[in-house]
Design an enzyme around this catalytic site. Sequence first.
Site, PDB file in Angstrom:
ATOM      1  N   ILE A 239      -5.045  21.931 -32.058  1.00 15.16           N
ATOM      2  CA  ILE A 239      -5.049  22.195 -33.408  1.00 15.16           C
ATOM      3  C   ILE A 239      -3.957  21.855 -34.376  1.00 15.16           C
ATOM      4  O   ILE A 239      -4.340  21.865 -35.416  1.00 15.16           O
ATOM      5  CB  ILE A 239      -5.210  23.781 -33.471  1.00 15.16           C
ATOM      6  CG1 ILE A 239      -5.900  24.347 -34.670  1.00 15.16           C
ATOM      7  CG2 ILE A 239      -4.044  24.677 -33.212  1.00 15.16           C
ATOM      8  CD1 ILE A 239      -6.728  25.679 -34.474  1.00 15.16           C
TER       9      ILE A 239
ATOM     10  N   GLY B  76       8.556  25.165 -22.997  1.00 15.91           N
ATOM     11  CA  GLY B  76       7.794  25.147 -24.454  1.00 15.91           C
ATOM     12  C   GLY B  76       6.268  25.556 -24.213  1.00 15.91           C
ATOM     13  O   GLY B  76       5.506  25.370 -25.157  1.00 15.91           O
TER      14      GLY B  76
ATOM     15  N   HIS C 271      -2.924  23.177 -19.195  1.00 20.11           N
ATOM     16  CA  HIS C 271      -3.614  22.401 -20.220  1.00 20.11           C
ATOM     17  C   HIS C 271      -2.543  20.906 -20.224  1.00 20.11           C
ATOM     18  O   HIS C 271      -1.202  21.140 -19.870  1.00 20.11           O
ATOM     19  CB  HIS C 271      -3.552  22.665 -21.427  1.00 20.11           C
ATOM     20  CG  HIS C 271      -2.564  23.418 -22.126  1.00 20.11           C
ATOM     21  ND1 HIS C 271      -2.171  24.528 -21.795  1.00 20.11           N
ATOM     22  CD2 HIS C 271      -1.555  22.977 -22.983  1.00 20.11           C
ATOM     23  CE1 HIS C 271      -1.066  24.970 -22.495  1.00 20.11           C
ATOM     24  NE2 HIS C 271      -0.653  24.046 -23.106  1.00 20.11           N
TER      25      HIS C 271
ATOM     26  N   HIS D 256      -1.419  17.681 -22.108  1.00 18.19           N
ATOM     27  CA  HIS D 256      -1.393  17.220 -23.435  1.00 18.19           C
ATOM     28  C   HIS D 256      -1.583  15.579 -23.213  1.00 18.19           C
ATOM     29  O   HIS D 256      -0.856  15.180 -22.298  1.00 18.19           O
ATOM     30  CB  HIS D 256      -0.111  17.442 -24.285  1.00 18.19           C
ATOM     31  CG  HIS D 256       0.319  18.927 -24.386  1.00 18.19           C
ATOM     32  ND1 HIS D 256       0.106  19.423 -25.655  1.00 18.19           N
ATOM     33  CD2 HIS D 256       0.669  19.900 -23.771  1.00 18.19           C
ATOM     34  CE1 HIS D 256       0.482  20.514 -25.688  1.00 18.19           C
ATOM     35  NE2 HIS D 256       0.777  20.936 -24.644  1.00 18.19           N
TER      36      HIS D 256
HETATM   37  P1  AMP Z   1       1.979  24.388 -25.127  1.00 19.75           P
HETATM   38  O1  AMP Z   1       2.880  24.808 -26.092  1.00 19.75           O
HETATM   39  O2  AMP Z   1       2.329  23.291 -24.179  1.00 19.75           O
HETATM   40  O3  AMP Z   1       1.313  25.593 -24.269  1.00 19.75           O
HETATM   41  O4  AMP Z   1       0.590  24.038 -25.768  1.00 19.75           O
HETATM   42  C1  AMP Z   1      -0.306  24.769 -26.422  1.00 19.75           C
HETATM   43  C2  AMP Z   1      -0.869  23.849 -27.446  1.00 19.75           C
HETATM   44  O5  AMP Z   1      -2.269  24.616 -27.809  1.00 19.75           O
HETATM   45  C3  AMP Z   1      -0.213  23.592 -28.689  1.00 19.75           C
HETATM   46  O6  AMP Z   1      -0.120  22.274 -28.871  1.00 19.75           O
HETATM   47  C4  AMP Z   1      -1.181  23.996 -29.647  1.00 19.75           C
HETATM   48  O7  AMP Z   1      -1.038  23.501 -30.903  1.00 19.75           O
HETATM   49  C5  AMP Z   1      -2.343  24.192 -29.206  1.00 19.75           C
HETATM   50  N1  AMP Z   1      -3.153  25.255 -29.542  1.00 19.75           N
HETATM   51  C6  AMP Z   1      -3.189  26.400 -29.786  1.00 19.75           C
HETATM   52  N2  AMP Z   1      -4.254  27.245 -30.273  1.00 19.75           N
HETATM   53  C7  AMP Z   1      -5.330  26.399 -30.315  1.00 19.75           C
HETATM   54  C8  AMP Z   1      -6.396  26.315 -30.447  1.00 19.75           C
HETATM   55  N3  AMP Z   1      -7.201  27.519 -31.135  1.00 19.75           N
HETATM   56  N4  AMP Z   1      -7.332  25.133 -30.514  1.00 19.75           N
HETATM   57  C9  AMP Z   1      -6.716  24.079 -30.083  1.00 19.75           C
HETATM   58  N5  AMP Z   1      -5.346  23.970 -29.722  1.00 19.75           N
HETATM   59  C10 AMP Z   1      -4.718  25.203 -29.888  1.00 19.75           C
END
Ligand code: AMP
Length: 114
Positions: free
Chosen positions: A31, A93, A100, A102
């Site tokens: 997002i 982070g 997940h 990236h």
């Molecule tokens: P992390 O900081 O490695 O846990 O990554 C979490 C990621 O999820 C971040 O890059 C956010 O931008 C992404 N994120 C958070 N909420 C959403 C959402 N509703 N849909 C898609 N991505 C999201």
Amino acid sequence: MPECIFCKIIRREMPGKIVYEDETVIAIEDIHPQAPVHLLVLPKAHIETLGAMGSEDEGLIGKLFSVAARLARERGVESRGYRTVINNGTGAGQSVFHLHLHVLGGRVFHWPPG
Ligand code: AMP
Ligand code: ZN
């Protein structure tokens, strides 16, 4: 895990741009993209971190990377190079505690990461 946003996206209780899905894995657009291509590949099962995965999950970990490579190829970022990242724990982070991977591509990445 009703409060987990990624579980909610998987269950279609929250909007999300799903770009890949099979029985065990789903991939969505991030997002807040940090690169022209920024996808998240996640297991459908709610697993909080890499450390919470057991030896029985080795196939699933492989699947995350295999889907990531396929999506990178499909998005045309393979030849220029792309980055796969798993942030584990707040200090690294991690902000969403549903594992997940990236997949970032479409720009130059520096090393070491910040
Ligand atoms: P992390 O900081 O490695 O846990 O990554 C979490 C990621 O999820 C971040 O890059 C956010 O931008 C992404 N994120 C958070 N909420 C959403 C959402 N509703 N849909 C898609 N991505 C999201
Ligand atoms: Zn979850």
